[in-house]
Design a protein around this motif. Sequence first.
Motif, PDB file in Angstrom:
ATOM      1  N   LEU A 242       0.833  -1.205   0.000  1.00  0.00           N
ATOM      2  CA  LEU A 242       0.000   0.000   0.000  1.00  0.00           C
ATOM      3  C   LEU A 242       0.867   1.254   0.000  1.00  0.00           C
ATOM      4  CD1 LEU A 242      -2.885  -0.936   2.488  1.00  0.00           C
ATOM      5  CD2 LEU A 242      -3.013  -0.759  -0.008  1.00  0.00           C
ATOM      6  N   TYR A 243       1.899   1.272   0.826  1.00  0.00           N
ATOM      7  CA  TYR A 243       2.768   2.440   0.919  1.00  0.00           C
ATOM      8  C   TYR A 243       3.485   2.700  -0.409  1.00  0.00           C
ATOM      9  CZ  TYR A 243       6.522   5.558   2.468  1.00  0.00           C
ATOM     10  OH  TYR A 243       7.390   6.621   2.596  1.00  0.00           O
ATOM     11  N   ASN A 244       3.999   1.649  -1.043  1.00  0.00           N
ATOM     12  CA  ASN A 244       4.841   1.812  -2.229  1.00  0.00           C
ATOM     13  C   ASN A 244       4.070   1.875  -3.543  1.00  0.00           C
ATOM     14  OD1 ASN A 244       7.720   1.774  -1.271  1.00  0.00           O
ATOM     15  ND2 ASN A 244       7.023  -0.122  -0.326  1.00  0.00           N
ATOM     16  N   TYR A 245       2.966   1.171  -3.649  1.00  0.00           N
ATOM     17  CA  TYR A 245       2.227   1.135  -4.908  1.00  0.00           C
ATOM     18  C   TYR A 245       1.057   2.124  -4.938  1.00  0.00           C
ATOM     19  CZ  TYR A 245       4.746  -3.167  -6.082  1.00  0.00           C
ATOM     20  OH  TYR A 245       5.726  -4.084  -6.370  1.00  0.00           O
ATOM     21  N   ILE A 246       0.284   2.155  -3.871  1.00  0.00           N
ATOM     22  CA  ILE A 246      -0.879   3.039  -3.823  1.00  0.00           C
ATOM     23  C   ILE A 246      -0.494   4.400  -3.270  1.00  0.00           C
ATOM     24  CG2 ILE A 246      -3.243   3.334  -2.966  1.00  0.00           C
ATOM     25  CD1 ILE A 246      -2.808   0.951  -4.892  1.00  0.00           C
ATOM     26  N   GLY A 247       0.311   4.399  -2.238  1.00  0.00           N
ATOM     27  CA  GLY A 247       0.727   5.637  -1.584  1.00  0.00           C
ATOM     28  C   GLY A 247      -0.130   5.943  -0.366  1.00  0.00           C
ATOM     29  N   THR A 248       0.468   6.607   0.595  1.00  0.00           N
ATOM     30  CA  THR A 248      -0.248   7.010   1.811  1.00  0.00           C
ATOM     31  C   THR A 248       0.046   8.473   2.137  1.00  0.00           C
ATOM     32  OG1 THR A 248       1.578   6.188   3.175  1.00  0.00           O
ATOM     33  CG2 THR A 248      -0.268   4.678   2.794  1.00  0.00           C
ATOM     34  N   GLY A 249       0.339   9.257   1.120  1.00  0.00           N
ATOM     35  CA  GLY A 249       0.717  10.646   1.327  1.00  0.00           C
ATOM     36  C   GLY A 249      -0.474  11.580   1.385  1.00  0.00           C
ATOM     37  N   VAL A 250      -0.213  12.872   1.240  1.00  0.00           N
ATOM     38  CA  VAL A 250      -1.248  13.892   1.420  1.00  0.00           C
ATOM     39  C   VAL A 250      -2.185  14.013   0.225  1.00  0.00           C
ATOM     40  CG1 VAL A 250       0.173  15.235   3.003  1.00  0.00           C
ATOM     41  CG2 VAL A 250       0.222  15.755   0.554  1.00  0.00           C
ATOM     42  N   ALA A 251      -1.863  13.365  -0.883  1.00  0.00           N
ATOM     43  CA  ALA A 251      -2.760  13.396  -2.043  1.00  0.00           C
ATOM     44  C   ALA A 251      -4.022  12.588  -1.754  1.00  0.00           C
ATOM     45  CB  ALA A 251      -2.050  12.827  -3.273  1.00  0.00           C
ATOM     46  N   THR A 252      -5.164  13.107  -2.158  1.00  0.00           N
ATOM     47  CA  THR A 252      -6.412  12.366  -2.010  1.00  0.00           C
ATOM     48  C   THR A 252      -6.323  11.014  -2.706  1.00  0.00           C
ATOM     49  OG1 THR A 252      -7.680  14.423  -1.958  1.00  0.00           O
ATOM     50  CG2 THR A 252      -8.900  12.421  -2.471  1.00  0.00           C
TER      51      THR A 252
END
Length: 345
Positions: A242-252
């Motif tokens: 999830l962290y590397n492929y989808i992302g968990t940053g500030v982008a919606t």
Amino acid sequence: MNPSTLKDKIYGSLLGVAAGDAMGMPSSLLAPEEINRLFPDGIHDFLPAPEGHLIHDKMVAGQVTDDTQQTLLLVDLFLETGGFTAESTAHKLIKWAESINAFDGLFLGPSSLRALKMIKEGYPITETGRLGDTNGASMRIAAVGLANPGELNSTITDTAEVCKPTHNTNIAIAGAAGVACAISAAVNGADMNQLIEAFFYGVDKGMQRGEHWTGASIQYRSEWALKLVRSGKREKEIWSNLYNYIGTGVATTEAVPSAIALVAYYEGDPWKVITAAANIGGDCDTVGAIAGGISGAFAGVNAFPKSVPDTIDSVNNLDLESYASRITERVSQAKHQSISIKESI
């Protein structure tokens, strides 16, 4: 649904937002490697922010951030007026931001900070949210879902109104509408499949609102995220994917798909969901608040460890149960009036 069950789910959602926010506060904006170094045993309970944290330095264990504060700000708006408008939302946000000197630091997210400054400078609300595509709208949107249990179209309409001042892009509205619809369905007794269907309904209809903005598809990313968590991989590998492929940053387009995926992976268990969000890396407090709000609405307040409500309330001088009672009363009154009107026609 009887008022007692409705209150249990509303309370669970509010507690999920706050607990997810507070649990992810110390690890927010840290990479997984930094989390492992600073918290070698992982984060399994409320902890203080590490010394020198970019945003949350000196915050104590169990303390919430702007995610919860803005959620309750919208709850207050609903309790005071019975609904949501762009103008009243903007007024509430500016008054709150000024009260905590948010314009002078990094407390506000980039979209909200830019938009609220523009509103203060006299720009019309129709212009201020045109560039807002970050997760600030999704993190505070639980109030809209709670105000419209089982009413997905009303939820989407109110979501678009709330997003207009700061996040008036199709991407931000889609993410926020997906979250709000998932909560709306959950407090109305939806099972997990129905919750996810409501989420995608909100995303689809939300993409038809606001200013067009270029970005990855929330629907496609969410579908991909759900495939990842259903792949049979081990927990830590799921987090990494999830962290590397989808992302968990500030982008919606990162935070919302990862949040709904965590809800599905842990089958709506709010404590497991927010613990994972705190350890996964990225915008941990916001992913935790979003996923916590959904899973708390699904499972209800009794799914949390018994100490959690007292910790959240005492550390932050809150009374979330009172909030839940007042929302329940307001929603129940509105439904009763609606039924009475229909019967008289």
